[in-house]
Design a protein around this motif. Structure first.
Motif, PDB file in Angstrom:
ATOM      1  N   PRO A   1      -6.696  16.945 -17.134  1.00 14.32           N
ATOM      2  CA  PRO A   1      -5.677  16.487 -16.452  1.00 14.32           C
ATOM      3  C   PRO A   1      -5.677  14.852 -16.132  1.00 14.32           C
ATOM      4  CG  PRO A   1      -6.424  17.710 -14.677  1.00 14.32           C
ATOM      5  CD  PRO A   1      -7.584  17.661 -16.183  1.00 14.32           C
ATOM      6  N   TRP A   2      -5.621  13.892 -17.197  1.00 11.14           N
ATOM      7  CA  TRP A   2      -5.996  12.645 -16.869  1.00 11.14           C
ATOM      8  C   TRP A   2      -4.844  11.781 -15.968  1.00 11.14           C
ATOM      9  CZ3 TRP A   2      -9.971  10.151 -18.023  1.00 11.14           C
ATOM     10  CH2 TRP A   2     -10.842  10.827 -19.149  1.00 11.14           C
ATOM     11  N   LEU A   3      -3.745  11.977 -15.899  1.00  9.51           N
ATOM     12  CA  LEU A   3      -2.886  11.644 -14.914  1.00  9.51           C
ATOM     13  C   LEU A   3      -3.170  11.671 -13.565  1.00  9.51           C
ATOM     14  CD1 LEU A   3       0.568  11.555 -16.629  1.00  9.51           C
ATOM     15  CD2 LEU A   3      -1.041   9.575 -16.400  1.00  9.51           C
ATOM     16  N   LEU A   4      -3.329  12.907 -13.304  1.00  8.80           N
ATOM     17  CA  LEU A   4      -3.809  13.281 -12.005  1.00  8.80           C
ATOM     18  C   LEU A   4      -5.168  12.798 -11.757  1.00  8.80           C
ATOM     19  CD1 LEU A   4      -3.608  15.319  -9.555  1.00  8.80           C
ATOM     20  CD2 LEU A   4      -4.842  16.924 -10.857  1.00  8.80           C
ATOM     21  N   PHE A   5      -6.069  12.984 -12.580  1.00 10.31           N
ATOM     22  CA  PHE A   5      -7.397  12.313 -12.601  1.00 10.31           C
ATOM     23  C   PHE A   5      -7.324  10.707 -12.184  1.00 10.31           C
ATOM     24  CE2 PHE A   5     -11.348  10.335 -14.185  1.00 10.31           C
ATOM     25  CZ  PHE A   5     -12.200  10.849 -13.560  1.00 10.31           C
ATOM     26  N   ILE A   6      -6.490  10.024 -12.963  1.00  9.83           N
ATOM     27  CA  ILE A   6      -6.596   8.619 -12.612  1.00  9.83           C
ATOM     28  C   ILE A   6      -6.047   8.461 -11.407  1.00  9.83           C
ATOM     29  CG2 ILE A   6      -5.614   6.125 -13.651  1.00  9.83           C
ATOM     30  CD1 ILE A   6      -5.966   7.723 -16.601  1.00  9.83           C
ATOM     31  N   SER A   7      -4.821   8.914 -11.165  1.00 10.52           N
ATOM     32  CA  SER A   7      -4.067   8.467  -9.923  1.00 10.52           C
ATOM     33  C   SER A   7      -4.901   8.930  -8.779  1.00 10.52           C
ATOM     34  CB  SER A   7      -2.831   9.086  -9.759  1.00 10.52           C
ATOM     35  OG  SER A   7      -3.024  10.591  -9.753  1.00 10.52           O
ATOM     36  N   LEU A   8      -5.802   9.962  -8.516  1.00  9.03           N
ATOM     37  CA  LEU A   8      -6.703  10.524  -7.683  1.00  9.03           C
ATOM     38  C   LEU A   8      -7.760   9.527  -7.390  1.00  9.03           C
ATOM     39  CD1 LEU A   8      -6.641  14.182  -7.791  1.00  9.03           C
ATOM     40  CD2 LEU A   8      -5.672  12.730  -5.781  1.00  9.03           C
ATOM     41  N   CYS A   9      -8.183   8.923  -8.401  1.00  7.34           N
ATOM     42  CA  CYS A   9      -9.353   7.983  -8.815  1.00  7.34           C
ATOM     43  C   CYS A   9      -8.961   6.802  -7.745  1.00  7.34           C
ATOM     44  CB  CYS A   9      -9.900   8.163  -9.887  1.00  7.34           C
ATOM     45  SG  CYS A   9     -10.906   9.384 -10.377  1.00  7.34           S
TER      46      CYS A   9
ATOM     47  N   GLY B   1       0.882  -1.133   0.014  1.00  9.48           N
ATOM     48  CA  GLY B   1       0.005   0.114   0.023  1.00  9.48           C
ATOM     49  C   GLY B   1       0.876   1.210   0.062  1.00  9.48           C
ATOM     50  N   ILE B   2       2.017   1.123   0.881  1.00 15.65           N
ATOM     51  CA  ILE B   2       2.944   2.423   0.742  1.00 15.65           C
ATOM     52  C   ILE B   2       3.399   2.536  -0.546  1.00 15.65           C
ATOM     53  CG2 ILE B   2       4.972   3.411   1.822  1.00 15.65           C
ATOM     54  CD1 ILE B   2       4.256   2.066   4.440  1.00 15.65           C
ATOM     55  N   LEU B   3       4.166   1.405  -0.996  1.00 13.90           N
ATOM     56  CA  LEU B   3       4.561   1.701  -2.412  1.00 13.90           C
ATOM     57  C   LEU B   3       3.497   2.074  -3.594  1.00 13.90           C
ATOM     58  CD1 LEU B   3       6.944  -1.570  -2.676  1.00 13.90           C
ATOM     59  CD2 LEU B   3       7.630   0.664  -2.376  1.00 13.90           C
ATOM     60  N   LEU B   4       2.487   1.383  -3.625  1.00 13.17           N
ATOM     61  CA  LEU B   4       1.317   1.950  -4.414  1.00 13.17           C
ATOM     62  C   LEU B   4       1.009   3.486  -4.366  1.00 13.17           C
ATOM     63  CD1 LEU B   4      -1.221   1.533  -6.413  1.00 13.17           C
ATOM     64  CD2 LEU B   4      -2.681   1.004  -4.531  1.00 13.17           C
ATOM     65  N   GLN B   5       1.026   4.051  -3.295  1.00 16.92           N
ATOM     66  CA  GLN B   5       0.707   5.381  -2.951  1.00 16.92           C
ATOM     67  C   GLN B   5       2.018   6.334  -3.493  1.00 16.92           C
ATOM     68  OE1 GLN B   5      -1.932   6.944  -2.150  1.00 16.92           O
ATOM     69  NE2 GLN B   5      -1.185   8.885  -2.254  1.00 16.92           N
ATOM     70  N   ILE B   6       3.132   5.735  -3.144  1.00 20.64           N
ATOM     71  CA  ILE B   6       4.373   6.542  -3.633  1.00 20.64           C
ATOM     72  C   ILE B   6       4.284   6.598  -5.214  1.00 20.64           C
ATOM     73  CG2 ILE B   6       6.764   6.287  -3.977  1.00 20.64           C
ATOM     74  CD1 ILE B   6       7.105   4.962  -1.109  1.00 20.64           C
ATOM     75  N   PHE B   7       3.838   5.413  -5.796  1.00 15.54           N
ATOM     76  CA  PHE B   7       3.701   5.313  -7.159  1.00 15.54           C
ATOM     77  C   PHE B   7       2.757   6.269  -7.662  1.00 15.54           C
ATOM     78  CE2 PHE B   7       1.817   3.266 -11.080  1.00 15.54           C
ATOM     79  CZ  PHE B   7       2.782   3.288 -11.825  1.00 15.54           C
ATOM     80  N   LEU B   8       1.702   6.377  -7.035  1.00 12.73           N
ATOM     81  CA  LEU B   8       0.402   7.099  -7.460  1.00 12.73           C
ATOM     82  C   LEU B   8       0.743   8.633  -7.390  1.00 12.73           C
ATOM     83  CD1 LEU B   8      -2.686   5.500  -5.778  1.00 12.73           C
ATOM     84  CD2 LEU B   8      -2.067   5.336  -8.415  1.00 12.73           C
ATOM     85  N   GLU B   9       1.837   9.009  -6.622  1.00 10.22           N
ATOM     86  CA  GLU B   9       1.943  10.507  -6.449  1.00 10.22           C
ATOM     87  C   GLU B   9       3.116  10.730  -7.510  1.00 10.22           C
ATOM     88  OE1 GLU B   9       2.928  11.323  -2.176  1.00 10.22           O
ATOM     89  OE2 GLU B   9       1.015  10.537  -1.559  1.00 10.22           O
ATOM     90  N   PHE B  10       3.497   9.528  -8.022  1.00 10.20           N
ATOM     91  CA  PHE B  10       4.291  10.312  -9.447  1.00 10.20           C
ATOM     92  C   PHE B  10       3.591  10.992 -10.109  1.00 10.20           C
ATOM     93  CE2 PHE B  10       7.227   6.710  -8.463  1.00 10.20           C
ATOM     94  CZ  PHE B  10       8.103   7.358  -7.771  1.00 10.20           C
ATOM     95  N   PHE B  11       2.041  10.729 -10.313  1.00 15.31           N
ATOM     96  CA  PHE B  11       1.425  11.210 -11.168  1.00 15.31           C
ATOM     97  C   PHE B  11       0.403  12.274 -10.586  1.00 15.31           C
ATOM     98  CE2 PHE B  11       2.137   6.981 -12.319  1.00 15.31           C
ATOM     99  CZ  PHE B  11       2.961   6.962 -13.341  1.00 15.31           C
ATOM    100  N   SER B  12      -0.194  12.169  -9.460  1.00 11.94           N
ATOM    101  CA  SER B  12      -0.978  13.246  -8.913  1.00 11.94           C
ATOM    102  C   SER B  12      -0.006  14.403  -8.158  1.00 11.94           C
ATOM    103  CB  SER B  12      -1.592  12.659  -7.661  1.00 11.94           C
ATOM    104  OG  SER B  12      -0.889  12.262  -6.411  1.00 11.94           O
ATOM    105  N   LYS B  13       1.342  14.200  -7.884  1.00 11.90           N
ATOM    106  CA  LYS B  13       2.104  15.290  -7.544  1.00 11.90           C
ATOM    107  C   LYS B  13       1.821  15.867  -6.083  1.00 11.90           C
ATOM    108  CE  LYS B  13       4.475  15.185 -11.535  1.00 11.90           C
ATOM    109  NZ  LYS B  13       5.470  14.462 -11.579  1.00 11.90           N
ATOM    110  N   GLY B  14       1.114  14.776  -5.449  1.00 11.95           N
ATOM    111  CA  GLY B  14       1.040  15.220  -3.870  1.00 11.95           C
ATOM    112  C   GLY B  14      -0.370  15.658  -3.668  1.00 11.95           C
TER     113      GLY B  14
END
Ligand SMILES: [Zn+2]
Ligand SMILES: [Zn+2]
Length: 222
Positions: free
Chosen positions: A95-103, A66-79
């Protein structure tokens, strides 16, 4: 009812952002610090004991995933999940990347919400500042209102959908503990990052520190 509350937390964030001025965003940081401490406390006080009812190392592995998944998602959501958006797009297209990672993040966090824990409150308190910061960014960056609203509408649907699936699909229950462990990892990363960033450069802020302590105490007595 729960579904509606989860949806509304994003709507409230948008409405608050409409009335917000730049300098008032400073106060947001105190609320954000509170939400981070509160989410972390719910995770530590309630979710961790739930998944470790029968202790096993594999649960720990799912938490780390889960921690790794979140680190990965934040490459796209930028925090954006923990309180800031850096998006530099000239085109102002969706902004598709932001959208998908936040979703993905929001979808996952819907799963462990149940009658047995106070996660519903934790997630609502976590979502409101995130939605405010996100909306504020969209409005000020000059995105079209249709883009902002479409983005927020589907983002707001994700946590209720995640929760609905976990409540209604029998198959999911076999993986309940594993999924909850992954979400714990996500929460650990997001909330500790909020706490870390709320004491930027290791400077002491009385208001933020108080918000953090209040967050922990309130979550304890809930
Ligand atoms: Zn950050
Ligand atoms: Zn979240």
């Amino acid at each position: 009812m729960n579904y509606l509350l989860l949806f509304l937390s994003v709507a409230i964030g948008y409405i608050v952002a409409l009335f917000l001025r730049k300098r008032e965003l400073k106060n947001m940081e105190v609320f954000l610090a509170f939400s981070g401490a509160f989410l972390l406390s719910i995770t530590v006080f309630e979710l961790l004991p739930e998944v470790f009812e029968t202790p096993s190392k594999s649960i720990g592995v799912f938490i780390m995933l889960g921690i790794l998944l979140q680190i990965f998602l934040e490459f796209f959501s930028k925090g954006a999940e923990h309180g800031h958006v850096h998006l530099h797009s000239e085109t102002k297209s969706f902004p598709w990347l932001l959208f998908i990672s936040l979703c993905i993040h929001a979808f996952m966090e819907g799963f462990p919400i149940s009658e047995e824990n106070n996660l519903l409150v934790g997630i609502i308190i976590h979502k409101i500042p995130v939605a405010i910061i996100l909306s504020f960014f969209f409005i000020n960056a000059g995105y079209k209102r249709s883009i902002t609203l479409t983005f927020l509408f589907f983002f707001a649907l994700m946590t209720p959908i995640g929760n609905f699936i976990s409540n209604n699909y029998e198959m999911i229950h076999h993986y309940e503990t594993q999924i909850e462990a992954v979400v714990i990892g996500i929460f650990l990363h997001v909330s500790t990052t909020i706490l870390f960033e709320s004491s930027k450069n290791h400077k002491f802020h009385l208001s933020k520190m108080s918000a953090v302590i209040i967050g922990i105490v309130v979550a304890y007595f809930l």
